[in-house]
Design a protein around this motif. Structure first.
Motif, PDB file in Angstrom:
ATOM      1  N   ARG A 153       0.840  -1.204   0.000  1.00 13.80           N
ATOM      2  CA  ARG A 153       0.000   0.000   0.000  1.00 13.80           C
ATOM      3  C   ARG A 153       0.874   1.252   0.000  1.00 13.80           C
ATOM      4  NH1 ARG A 153      -0.963   3.600   3.771  1.00 13.80           N
ATOM      5  NH2 ARG A 153      -0.112   2.293   5.434  1.00 13.80           N
ATOM      6  N   ILE A 154       1.919   1.240   0.821  1.00 14.60           N
ATOM      7  CA  ILE A 154       2.785   2.409   0.947  1.00 14.60           C
ATOM      8  C   ILE A 154       3.552   2.662  -0.343  1.00 14.60           C
ATOM      9  CG2 ILE A 154       4.854   3.271   2.124  1.00 14.60           C
ATOM     10  CD1 ILE A 154       3.718   1.994   4.691  1.00 14.60           C
ATOM     11  N   GLN A 155       3.991   1.589  -1.012  1.00 17.08           N
ATOM     12  CA  GLN A 155       4.692   1.745  -2.281  1.00 17.08           C
ATOM     13  C   GLN A 155       3.793   2.426  -3.317  1.00 17.08           C
ATOM     14  OE1 GLN A 155       7.968   1.091  -3.025  1.00 17.08           O
ATOM     15  NE2 GLN A 155       7.506   2.112  -4.966  1.00 17.08           N
ATOM     16  N   ALA A 156       2.509   2.029  -3.331  1.00 15.74           N
ATOM     17  CA  ALA A 156       1.556   2.639  -4.265  1.00 15.74           C
ATOM     18  C   ALA A 156       1.342   4.117  -3.929  1.00 15.74           C
ATOM     19  CB  ALA A 156       0.229   1.889  -4.226  1.00 15.74           C
ATOM     20  N   GLU A 157       1.229   4.429  -2.635  1.00 15.49           N
ATOM     21  CA  GLU A 157       1.045   5.815  -2.218  1.00 15.49           C
ATOM     22  C   GLU A 157       2.285   6.642  -2.524  1.00 15.49           C
ATOM     23  OE1 GLU A 157      -0.049   5.865   1.882  1.00 15.49           O
ATOM     24  OE2 GLU A 157      -2.013   4.947   1.551  1.00 15.49           O
ATOM     25  N   PHE A 158       3.465   6.036  -2.335  1.00 13.54           N
ATOM     26  CA  PHE A 158       4.720   6.734  -2.636  1.00 13.54           C
ATOM     27  C   PHE A 158       4.797   7.079  -4.122  1.00 13.54           C
ATOM     28  CE2 PHE A 158       9.025   6.312  -4.366  1.00 13.54           C
ATOM     29  CZ  PHE A 158       9.641   7.379  -3.737  1.00 13.54           C
ATOM     30  N   THR A 159       4.491   6.115  -4.972  1.00 13.41           N
ATOM     31  CA  THR A 159       4.542   6.342  -6.420  1.00 13.41           C
ATOM     32  C   THR A 159       3.597   7.466  -6.833  1.00 13.41           C
ATOM     33  OG1 THR A 159       5.113   4.022  -6.806  1.00 13.41           O
ATOM     34  CG2 THR A 159       4.230   5.264  -8.678  1.00 13.41           C
ATOM     35  N   GLN A 160       2.385   7.445  -6.263  1.00 20.19           N
ATOM     36  CA  GLN A 160       1.394   8.483  -6.581  1.00 20.19           C
ATOM     37  C   GLN A 160       1.880   9.851  -6.105  1.00 20.19           C
ATOM     38  OE1 GLN A 160      -2.438   7.791  -4.776  1.00 20.19           O
ATOM     39  NE2 GLN A 160      -3.464   9.309  -6.040  1.00 20.19           N
ATOM     40  N   ALA A 161       2.424   9.900  -4.891  1.00 17.83           N
ATOM     41  CA  ALA A 161       2.901  11.171  -4.344  1.00 17.83           C
ATOM     42  C   ALA A 161       4.107  11.694  -5.121  1.00 17.83           C
ATOM     43  CB  ALA A 161       3.264  10.998  -2.871  1.00 17.83           C
ATOM     44  N   GLN A 162       4.980  10.791  -5.533  1.00 17.81           N
ATOM     45  CA  GLN A 162       6.157  11.191  -6.306  1.00 17.81           C
ATOM     46  C   GLN A 162       5.749  11.773  -7.663  1.00 17.81           C
ATOM     47  OE1 GLN A 162       8.926   8.068  -7.649  1.00 17.81           O
ATOM     48  NE2 GLN A 162      10.574   9.258  -6.707  1.00 17.81           N
ATOM     49  N   THR A 163       4.758  11.159  -8.295  1.00 14.95           N
ATOM     50  CA  THR A 163       4.257  11.666  -9.571  1.00 14.95           C
ATOM     51  C   THR A 163       3.660  13.056  -9.407  1.00 14.95           C
ATOM     52  OG1 THR A 163       3.786   9.413 -10.338  1.00 14.95           O
ATOM     53  CG2 THR A 163       2.651  11.217 -11.458  1.00 14.95           C
ATOM     54  N   ALA A 164       2.895  13.239  -8.335  1.00 13.28           N
ATOM     55  CA  ALA A 164       2.273  14.547  -8.078  1.00 13.28           C
ATOM     56  C   ALA A 164       3.334  15.606  -7.781  1.00 13.28           C
ATOM     57  CB  ALA A 164       1.302  14.431  -6.908  1.00 13.28           C
ATOM     58  N   SER A 165       4.362  15.224  -7.013  1.00 13.48           N
ATOM     59  CA  SER A 165       5.436  16.156  -6.670  1.00 13.48           C
ATOM     60  C   SER A 165       6.187  16.602  -7.922  1.00 13.48           C
ATOM     61  CB  SER A 165       6.398  15.482  -5.685  1.00 13.48           C
ATOM     62  OG  SER A 165       7.462  16.348  -5.353  1.00 13.48           O
ATOM     63  N   THR A 166       6.501  15.641  -8.793  1.00 18.32           N
ATOM     64  CA  THR A 166       7.199  15.969 -10.037  1.00 18.32           C
ATOM     65  C   THR A 166       6.356  16.882 -10.917  1.00 18.32           C
ATOM     66  OG1 THR A 166       8.394  13.855  -9.983  1.00 18.32           O
ATOM     67  CG2 THR A 166       8.277  14.989 -12.100  1.00 18.32           C
ATOM     68  N   ALA A 167       5.049  16.639 -10.950  1.00 20.16           N
ATOM     69  CA  ALA A 167       4.150  17.472 -11.754  1.00 20.16           C
ATOM     70  C   ALA A 167       4.159  18.922 -11.259  1.00 20.16           C
ATOM     71  CB  ALA A 167       2.735  16.906 -11.710  1.00 20.16           C
ATOM     72  N   LYS A 168       4.188  19.118  -9.937  1.00 16.42           N
ATOM     73  CA  LYS A 168       4.240  20.474  -9.372  1.00 16.42           C
ATOM     74  C   LYS A 168       5.525  21.185  -9.791  1.00 16.42           C
ATOM     75  CE  LYS A 168       1.579  19.417  -5.171  1.00 16.42           C
ATOM     76  NZ  LYS A 168       1.663  19.311  -3.686  1.00 16.42           N
ATOM     77  N   ILE A 169       6.627  20.448  -9.744  1.00 16.30           N
ATOM     78  CA  ILE A 169       7.921  21.035 -10.101  1.00 16.30           C
ATOM     79  C   ILE A 169       7.940  21.404 -11.579  1.00 16.30           C
ATOM     80  CG2 ILE A 169      10.386  20.520 -10.344  1.00 16.30           C
ATOM     81  CD1 ILE A 169      10.015  18.722  -7.797  1.00 16.30           C
ATOM     82  N   LYS A 170       7.454  20.508 -12.432  1.00 21.94           N
ATOM     83  CA  LYS A 170       7.442  20.764 -13.876  1.00 21.94           C
ATOM     84  C   LYS A 170       6.550  21.958 -14.219  1.00 21.94           C
ATOM     85  CE  LYS A 170       7.061  17.185 -16.603  1.00 21.94           C
ATOM     86  NZ  LYS A 170       6.603  15.884 -17.130  1.00 21.94           N
ATOM     87  N   ALA A 171       5.482  22.165 -13.436  1.00 24.70           N
ATOM     88  CA  ALA A 171       4.585  23.301 -13.685  1.00 24.70           C
ATOM     89  C   ALA A 171       5.263  24.629 -13.354  1.00 24.70           C
ATOM     90  CB  ALA A 171       3.310  23.139 -12.862  1.00 24.70           C
ATOM     91  N   LEU A 172       6.207  24.607 -12.417  1.00 27.75           N
ATOM     92  CA  LEU A 172       6.906  25.834 -12.022  1.00 27.75           C
ATOM     93  C   LEU A 172       7.990  26.233 -13.008  1.00 27.75           C
ATOM     94  CD1 LEU A 172       7.443  25.369  -8.158  1.00 27.75           C
ATOM     95  CD2 LEU A 172       5.931  27.014  -9.276  1.00 27.75           C
ATOM     96  N   ILE A 173       8.629  25.254 -13.631  1.00 20.22           N
ATOM     97  CA  ILE A 173       9.839  25.511 -14.419  1.00 20.22           C
ATOM     98  C   ILE A 173       9.619  26.516 -15.550  1.00 20.22           C
ATOM     99  CG2 ILE A 173      11.473  24.433 -16.010  1.00 20.22           C
ATOM    100  CD1 ILE A 173      11.542  22.034 -14.087  1.00 20.22           C
TER     101      ILE A 173
END
Length: 368
Positions: A153-173
């Motif tokens: 469960r945690i691995q799935a949540e980590f993957t989802q959170a990592q994807t969301a975090s990367t999306a936020k960073i890419k939106a700022l660039i």
């Protein structure tokens, strides 16, 4: 009038290159200095100014920015593990920084930075995104220690959170334009997954600031990184082992080898190590080896981490931090980072970790 105009233009230009950092340390070490350090395009850190804090715990640093913009560090008291604060300057800045002056138990000190400049604004936003992710990872690690059954469960949540975090960073660039903070933002993008974004940043900065040393280095590194692709022959690495003699990557031909770039000071690397230990135990007798390349600077810290984390595979390091010959050869600009090499010495996968690595190896060895 023409001469006065030229003089005024020269003075205005000089002022545009000036900066001032107004620094306060909440905690000071009597008699010790706060240092201003300059980071070269090759990652070397050079002390360029220093001052003992006043009775109010403050120092001021003034000067002209190098290279029409550069990366600097505030080094508080130059202790064995000092608090350091990154500052990106391009000229014309007046920035207020209040820092703890010392690190906490986790090896980090807090700070605030105020200044209405793009490099400050976006650097702080990137750090906030990263800190949010670190907080989640710390919580998940605690949960797994209490109940291993929660790992899936945690691995799935980590993957989802990592994807969301990367999306936020890419939106700022795109908002960063050609400011140097865009260059720093690349540290938050995994090269194996975000090559398109990295190329876009390189193109934009390369056109806007073609002569800038940090930009030139980044563009050159990215070009070489694109050459370390799947199917390419893995570049040689021949560095010292913990025992002293050197060990060449090519000496492991005939096995599937995971080149694992890591360091004792890298939190994500250390958190990943228990997973790597399990993976190695499962496949080491089937023709699988790990070639750990450390980006450490301190030999004792490197060896202690190997022992503490029970990393029983092959290890090498030249103790040159980001200037490691291995990291340069593979253009590694963030860790952990991995390259999987086949028995013939060719790269067959990049960036495999955790469940993704286990699944890849399970399929690879299922018929062996």
């Amino acid at each position: 009038m023409k001469l006065i105009g030229i003089i005024l233009l020269f003075v205005t230009s000089m002022q545009a290159q000036n900066f001032e950092l107004r620094v306060q340390a909440k905690t000071v070490i009597p008699g010790k200095k706060i240092y201003l350090e300059y980071i070269t395009d090759l990652g070397k850190v050079i002390k360029i100014d220093s001052a003992v804090p006043s009775a109010q715990h403050t120092v001021n640093f003034k000067g002209q920015v190098k290279d029409q913009g550069a990366f600097y560090l505030l080094n508080f008291f130059d202790t064995p593990k000092p608090q350091k604060v990154l500052v990106i300057l391009e000229g014309g800045e007046f920035i207020d920084i209040v820092a703890d002056g010392v690190n906490d138990e986790d090896g980090k000190g807090n700070f605030t930075m105020k200044g209405d400049y793009p490099n400050v604004k976006y650097m702080l936003e990137l750090m906030a995104i990263s800190k949010e992710m670190e907080t989640k990872v710390r919580k998940w690690n605690q949960e797994i220690q209490l109940d291993q059954k929660q790992e899936k469960r945690i691995q799935a949540e980590f993957t989802q959170a990592q994807t969301a975090s990367t999306a936020k960073i890419k939106a700022l660039i795109p908002q960063m334009g050609s400011h140097l903070v865009a260059l720093w933002a690349t540290n938050f993008l995994p090269a194996e997954k975000e090559m398109t974004s990295l190329v876009e940043i390189a193109d934009r900065l390369g056109k806007a600031r073609p002569a800038h040393p940090q930009v030139r280095q980044f563009v050159a590194n990215l070009q070489r990184l694109q050459g370390v692709n799947e199917g390419a022959l893995a570049p040689e690495i021949n560095l010292a082992t913990p025992e002293g003699p050197t060990l060449a990557l090519s000496s492991l031909r005939g096995k599937y080898v995971l080149i694992d770039f890591w360091a004792s000071w890298c939190g994500p690397c250390r958190r990943e190590n228990p997973n790597v230990v399990k993976t190695y135990a499962a496949y080491k007798d089937k023709g699988f080896e790990i070639f750990g390349v450390s980006l450490d600077q301190n030999r004792e810290a490197w060896l202690k981490a190997i022992e503490s984390d029970k990393l029983v595979w092959k290890h090498v390091s030249d103790l040159q931090y980001w200037n490691s010959a291995g990291a340069q050869a593979y253009q590694v600009n963030s860790i952990p980072q991995t390259f999987l090499v086949d028995p013939a010495g060719r790269i067959i996968a990049k960036g495999l970790r955790g469940t993704a690595l286990d699944q890849y190896l399970a399929k690879l060895f299922e018929s062996k």
